[in-house]
Design an enzyme around this catalytic site. Structure first.
Site, PDB file in Angstrom:
ATOM      1  N   ASP A 438       0.857  -1.181   0.000  1.00 58.05           N
ATOM      2  CA  ASP A 438       0.000   0.000   0.000  1.00 58.05           C
ATOM      3  C   ASP A 438       0.898   1.237   0.000  1.00 58.05           C
ATOM      4  O   ASP A 438       1.594   1.512   0.980  1.00 58.05           O
ATOM      5  CB  ASP A 438      -0.893  -0.025   1.242  1.00 58.05           C
ATOM      6  CG  ASP A 438      -1.905   1.108   1.286  1.00 58.05           C
ATOM      7  OD1 ASP A 438      -1.719   2.107   0.561  1.00 58.05           O
ATOM      8  OD2 ASP A 438      -2.882   0.995   2.052  1.00 58.05           O
ATOM      9  N   HIS A 439       0.835   1.994  -1.085  1.00 62.82           N
ATOM     10  CA  HIS A 439       1.769   3.129  -1.222  1.00 62.82           C
ATOM     11  C   HIS A 439       1.428   4.294  -0.299  1.00 62.82           C
ATOM     12  O   HIS A 439       2.206   5.244  -0.190  1.00 62.82           O
ATOM     13  CB  HIS A 439       1.794   3.620  -2.668  1.00 62.82           C
ATOM     14  CG  HIS A 439       3.160   4.033  -3.131  1.00 62.82           C
ATOM     15  ND1 HIS A 439       4.087   4.631  -2.301  1.00 62.82           N
ATOM     16  CD2 HIS A 439       3.764   3.938  -4.334  1.00 62.82           C
ATOM     17  CE1 HIS A 439       5.190   4.894  -2.976  1.00 62.82           C
ATOM     18  NE2 HIS A 439       5.019   4.477  -4.213  1.00 62.82           N
TER      19      HIS A 439
END
Length: 468
Positions: A438-439
Site C-alpha cells: 500500500d503506497h
C-alpha cells in the site's frame, strides 16, 4: 416443552449466516453440544452445537438460506422441570405478542443464558428489528421505527405508503453491515447496485454481479450523474476474492472515499540454491525429523526477520482517526486454496515462534483450512500475508492486499535455471518474489529494502545473523 434455538452471533459482529447443511433431522434425538448444523459466515464455515438435549421437532430454515442473527432456526422438544417431555408450547416458545428472548425470564427477571460453544443468540427487542444497533449514527429511527409487541413490523408494509420516511433509504441504500463492508473494500457505490434481496435489500451477490459487469440498476430517483462519475473513475474499482470464491482483484490501484489503497508491486528474482540446500539438511536432522519443512517455511521466517528492520510493512491505515497504526507483533497470513475457495488464515504472534514452531503452525493452519475447519478468529486480525503461487507452477504475479494490511508477498516456483555463479553460467535453483504494498503506508524505498532483505536471506541464509 418446545424451545427454539435462534441463530447466535458467531463473532466479529457478523449479522447473518448461510445454512450449509443440517446434521440432524426432524424426530432425531440430540444431546447437549452435539453438532446439529454447518453454517457459513462472511469469514468461515462453523459447526453449530445444540444448546439443548431433546428431540428435533422443526427445522425452520433450509440449506442454502441466509439467516439473520436472532432468527429461529430449529425447535426442540425438551423435558420440563419434572423431567416429563411435553409437546405443548412452553415458556420459551415464541408468540406474536411476546417474542422469545434469551435474556428475559418468566417473571421479568434476567434469565441465565444457555451455554453455547459458539456464542449466544441475539436478544430481539421486537419483531421489527434486531437488538444490534448500527455503529454509525444514521437516522435509523426514521427509517425503521421500533414497533410495540403485537404490532405488524414496518418491513411488511410497502415503503411507498410512507413517503415521508423514505428519504434516508434513498441516501443510504439498504444492505447489511457485512455487505456494506464488502462493497466499501471494493470501492463500489451501493447507490449504483440493483437490489434483488427482500424489501429492496442489496445482497453480496448483487455487489459481485455489479463488479462482474452486471447492470447498474440504480433506482429512478437517483441522479444519473452518479453513473457518469463512476465511468470517469474506472481505475478506482477493484475486484478481489470473496471468501466464498476464488477471484483476484482485476481493477484499480485506488478506491473511493474512506478506503483508498494504491497498490504497487515489485519483483526480485533470487538464486535460492543455498536456502534449498539448508532445507535439505534440516529435513535430515534429528531436531526436524517428523516435521513438515517447505520453501514456504524458510520464506515465512525470512519475512518475519525482515519486518524487524522494515516495520512500515507491518502496519494499517486508520482512515477514521487519520493515523498509521504500526503493529508490534506479526499475525502472519497464509493464503490457502480450499474446496470453497481461497482463504487467508493467519498465525497469531508468528514473530515469537522458532523455525520449528513456525513449521508446525504452517502445517496445522494449512490442514485446517483445507478441511474447512478454519475459525472466524483465525481469519481475522492479519497484519501481513504470504501467498505461495509457486505450488501451481507460476513464477510471478501481482498479489492484491488483504483489506487492512500494508503488504503481501507472493512466492514463485523454484526452478532449475541457467544462472551466473562465481563468474560462470551454472544450473541454479531460482525463484521470483513479488511484493505488493500500500503506497500510502510504504514508500518505494521501504518496500524495496524489505524485498531485498527477504531475498538476501533466501539467497544466503547466514545473512539472517546480521539482521537479528
Amino acid at each position: 416443552m418446545i424451545k427454539e434455538f435462534r441463530l447466535p452471533d458467531l463473532g466479529e459482529g457478523l449479522t447473518e449466516s448461510e445454512i450449509l447443511s443440517w446434521k440432524v433431522g426432524v424426530g432425531d434425538t440430540v444431546s447437549l453440544n452435539q453438532v446439529i448444523a454447518e453454517v457459513e459466515t462472511a469469514k468461515a464455515v462453523v459447526e453449530l452445537p445444540s444448546p439443548f438435549a431433546g428431540v428435533i421437532r422443526e427445522l425452520h430454515e433450509q440449506p442454502g438460506t441466509i439467516v439473520e442473527v436472532g432468527k429461529p432456526i430449529v425447535s426442540f422438544e425438551v423435558a420440563d422441570d419434572a423431567g416429563n417431555p411435553s409437546s405443548g408450547p412452553g415458556p420459551a416458545a415464541s408468540s406474536p405478542a411476546a417474542p422469545a428472548s434469551p435474556a428475559v425470564g418468566q417473571e421479568g427477571e434476567p434469565a441465565r443464558r444457555q451455554p453455547n460453544l459458539v456464542g449466544y443468540g441475539a436478544v430481539v427487542e421486537s419483531s421489527a428489528r434486531p437488538a444490534r444497533r448500527p455503529r454509525n449514527a444514521l437516522p435509523v429511527v426514521e427509517s425503521f421505527p421500533v414497533t410495540a409487541p403485537g404490532v405488524e413490523p414496518v418491513e411488511t408494509q410497502p415503503v411507498e405508503t410512507q413517503p415521508v420516511k423514505t428519504q434516508p433509504v434513498e441516501t443510504r441504500p439498504r444492505s447489511t453491515p457485512p455487505v456494506r463492508k464488502f462493497a466499501k473494500d471494493l470501492g463500489v457505490d451501493l447507490a449504483l447496485v440493483a437490489a434483488t434481496g427482500p424489501q429492496g435489500l442489496i445482497t453480496r451477490e448483487d455487489v459481485q454481479h455489479f463488479l462482474d459487469g452486471g447492470a447498474a440498476g440504480a433506482a429512478p430517483a437517483r441522479e444519473a450523474g452518479a453513473a457518469v462519475a463512476l465511468q470517469t473513475r474506472p481505475g478506482e474499482r477493484e475486484t478481489r476474492t470473496p471468501i466464498k470464491g476464488v477471484r483476484k482483484f482485476t481493477a484499480a490501484a485506488m478506491v473511493q472515499s474512506a478506503f483508498t489503497a494504491p497498490h504497487v508491486t515489485e519483483f526480485l528474482t533470487v538464486d535460492v540454491t543455498p536456502a534449498m540446500e539448508l532445507l535439505a539438511r534440516l529435513k535430515e536432522s534429528r531436531e526436524f525429523s517428523g516435521h513438515k519443512l517447505t520453501p514456504l517455511t524458510l520464506a515465512a521466517k525470512a519475512v518475519l526477520i525482515a519486518l524487524r528492520r522494515n516495520p512500515a510493512l507491518n502496519a494499517r491505515w486508520d482512515e477514521a482517526n487519520q493515523e498509521i497504526v504500526t503493529f508490534n507483533y506479526v499475525n502472519l497470513g497464509i493464503a490457502a486454496a480450499t474446496p470453497r475457495g481461497l482463504t487467508v488464515p493467519n498465525i497469531k504472534d508468528a514473530d515469537s515462534l522458532s523455525l520449528l514452531q513456525l513449521a508446525d503452525a504452517l502445517a496445522e493452519l494449512t490442514e485446517s483450512a483445507r478441511a474447512g475447519k478454519t475459525t472466524p478468529a483465525e481469519l481475522s486480525g492479519g497484519t501481513i500475508s504470504i501467498t505461495n503461487i509457486g505450488v501451481f507452477g507460476i513464477d510471478a504475479g501481482t498479489p492484491i492486499l488483504n483489506p487492512g494490511e500494508a503488504a503481501i508477498l507472493a512466492l514463485g516456483a523454484v526452478r532449475n535455471t541457467p544462472w551466473e555463479y562465481q563468474g560462470q553460467v551454472a544450473l541454479r535453483q531460482v525463484l521470483t518474489l513479488s511484493l505488493s504494498f500500500d503506497h500510502r503506508l510504504v514508500d518505494g524505498e521501504q518496500g524495496s529494502r524489505f524485498l531485498a532483505d527477504v531475498g538476501g536471506i533466501l539467497a544466503e541464509p547466514g545473512m539472517a545473523l546480521t539482521m537479528v
